[in-house]
Design a protein around this motif. Structure first.
Motif, PDB file in Angstrom:
ATOM      1  N   GLU A   1     -75.004  11.526 -18.551  1.00 25.40           N
ATOM      2  CA  GLU A   1     -75.044  11.310 -20.001  1.00 25.40           C
ATOM      3  C   GLU A   1     -76.407  10.793 -20.440  1.00 25.40           C
ATOM      4  O   GLU A   1     -76.900  11.140 -21.524  1.00 25.40           O
ATOM      5  CB  GLU A   1     -73.945  10.317 -20.410  1.00 25.40           C
ATOM      6  N   GLY A   2     -77.037   9.967 -19.599  1.00 26.84           N
ATOM      7  CA  GLY A   2     -78.368   9.468 -19.942  1.00 26.84           C
ATOM      8  C   GLY A   2     -79.397  10.579 -19.991  1.00 26.84           C
ATOM      9  O   GLY A   2     -80.245  10.632 -20.898  1.00 26.84           O
ATOM     10  N   VAL A   3     -79.342  11.493 -19.024  1.00 27.63           N
ATOM     11  CA  VAL A   3     -80.270  12.630 -19.024  1.00 27.63           C
ATOM     12  C   VAL A   3     -80.013  13.533 -20.224  1.00 27.63           C
ATOM     13  O   VAL A   3     -80.956  13.999 -20.893  1.00 27.63           O
ATOM     14  CB  VAL A   3     -80.142  13.418 -17.706  1.00 27.63           C
ATOM     15  N   ALA A   4     -78.741  13.794 -20.522  1.00 29.66           N
ATOM     16  CA  ALA A   4     -78.407  14.643 -21.673  1.00 29.66           C
ATOM     17  C   ALA A   4     -78.910  14.026 -22.976  1.00 29.66           C
ATOM     18  O   ALA A   4     -79.450  14.730 -23.845  1.00 29.66           O
ATOM     19  CB  ALA A   4     -76.892  14.866 -21.731  1.00 29.66           C
ATOM     20  N   ALA A   5     -78.751  12.715 -23.117  1.00 31.80           N
ATOM     21  CA  ALA A   5     -79.225  12.045 -24.335  1.00 31.80           C
ATOM     22  C   ALA A   5     -80.738  12.130 -24.454  1.00 31.80           C
ATOM     23  O   ALA A   5     -81.280  12.405 -25.544  1.00 31.80           O
ATOM     24  CB  ALA A   5     -78.769  10.587 -24.323  1.00 31.80           C
TER      25      ALA A   5
END
Length: 414
Positions: free
Chosen positions: A305-309
């Motif tokens: 989720e951090g990479v996607a954000a």
């Protein structure tokens, strides 16, 4: 009579010139130089922000401070005798953490990109200041010139009125001419009041960037010459990518890219090295070394989720850059079209309209002297000449302001 009017106008212009000599005229180049050399807070804030980001990047690139541990181990609880058990010892240890992967270097690069963006923001503010100074100076120039031309016209009409009064006294003219003089003089007085109000507003805008004394002194009588703009719209559009606004957004996109790299580093383990030393009273001292590794096993959803954000934020900044560049392109097209139209209209006024207005005023004056035209027609011709002169000055100012806006968008070739 024509010689008398010319001599009076020459005296009036000489008086205006003498007043201008007493004060050093302020040129546009000098006004821009004063504004650029001033320590403007709107520029300094960007510089301070850039320096702060660079310092923060160097700080984040350093290793975390090591942790020291001091304690007692294997103390017997029955009597707390530190010498009874062989394993009882005083321990001292140190532990050093190492962040995940290339986190430190990526943080430094991210801060450097953010600092670059801040410096571009300072350059953008400087460009805006330069544009604002040029627009304010040119507007002040127009109203100073409008004031001078209107006063000259008022003087001319007053002198014509004196001639009409003298003719009325000899019975050659009627009283309507004398009354018309009072009316036209009052109208010009009203116009001068409006001009003075506009002039004060323009000078107040100029005072934002130069000293009040400089803003209220006479400006150079010659129209300034600004750097040339591209002849073709395509050439101008190709230079938009070098605008400080676009460069600032480019640096922001680069910083977002570093944040994506930082988010990817969260998949890699962090680790630490620990060394200790144990002191025992009667037996040999002991030493220990250990390596601690963080295993990102149960938090992969957090990393995903951090990479996607981070990638979505980078995409958003890219879209913002595209939208900004598109809007700047539209502004350039509108301003370029306006500049071309004003330049053509200015040439037409200079070669045709203004010359015809002067010829008409001269012809009507000659006809009036030969009693072939009435005084009202003479006044109308004089006011028409004033309007044409003011319109010509306005065209020149509008064209130069438009040129200044184009230079703001495409930059100036040194």
């Amino acid at each position: 009579m024509t010689g008398f009017i010319g001599a009076a106008l020459a005296i009036s212009l000489s008086a205006l010139s003498q007043d201008a000599i007493e004060q050093t005229p302020l040129s546009l180049a000098e006004a821009v130089m004063i504004a650029e050399q001033a320590e403007d807070a709107s520029v300094q804030v960007w510089q301070a922000r850039a320096q702060a980001l660079e310092h923060r990047g160097e700080s984040e690139n350093a290793l975390p401070d090591p942790m020291m541990r001091v304690g007692l181990a294997n103390v017997p609880l029955s009597d707390f005798d530190l010498n009874r058990e062989a394993m009882t010892q005083a321990q001292i240890g140190v532990r050093q953490m190492f962040p995940r992967g290339e986190t430190r270097e990526l943080n430094r690069l991210r801060r450097r990109a953010q600092a670059t963006s801040a410096r571009e923001g300072g350059d953008l503010e400087q460009a805006r200041i330069r544009l604002s100074v040029r627009e304010a100076w040119l507007e002040t120039y127009y109203w100073q010139r409008a004031d001078a031309l209107t006063r000259q016209s008022q003087t001319s009409i007053t002198q014509l009125g004196e001639i009409a009064t003298a003719s009325f006294a000899t019975g050659r003219r009627n009283s309507h001419d004398v009354i018309r003089i009072d009316l036209e003089t009052s109208i010009l007085d009203t116009r001068l009041i409006q001009i003075e109000r506009q002039l004060e507003m323009a000078q107040a805008n100029l005072e934002r960037f130069v000293t009040p004394d400089a803003a209220r002194q006479p400006l150079t009588p010659q129209l300034p010459v600004l750097p040339a703009v591209p002849q073709e719209i395509e050439s101008a559009q190709s230079r938009l990518v070098s605008h400080p606004m676009v460069r600032m957004l480019d640096a922001q996109v680069e910083a977002r890219g570093r944040e994506v790299d930082l988010a990817l580093q969260q998949y890699r383990p962090g680790w630490a090295v620990e060394a200790g030393y144990g002191l025992r009273d009667t037996r040999s001292d002991t030493a220990s070394v250990a390596v601690t590794v963080e295993v990102p096993l149960f938090s992969r959803r957090r990393q995903d989720e951090g990479v996607a954000a981070a990638r979505q934020e980078e995409a958003a900044d890219l879209l913002s850059r595209q939208a900004t560049l598109l809007e700047m392109n539209r502004q350039l097209e509108r301003e370029f079209s306006r500049y071309v139209r004003l330049s053509e209209e200015r040439i037409l006024f200079d070669e045709d309209v203004l010359e015809r207005a002067r010829q008409t005023a001269t012809a009507v004056l000659i006809a009036y002297e030969n009693e072939q035209a009435d005084f009202a027609e003479l006044v109308r011709a004089e006011l028409a000449l004033l309007d044409a002169e003011l319109a010509f000055v306005r065209l020149n100012i509008d064209a130069l302001q438009s040129q200044a806006r184009i230079l703001y968008l495409v930059g100036e070739v040194q």
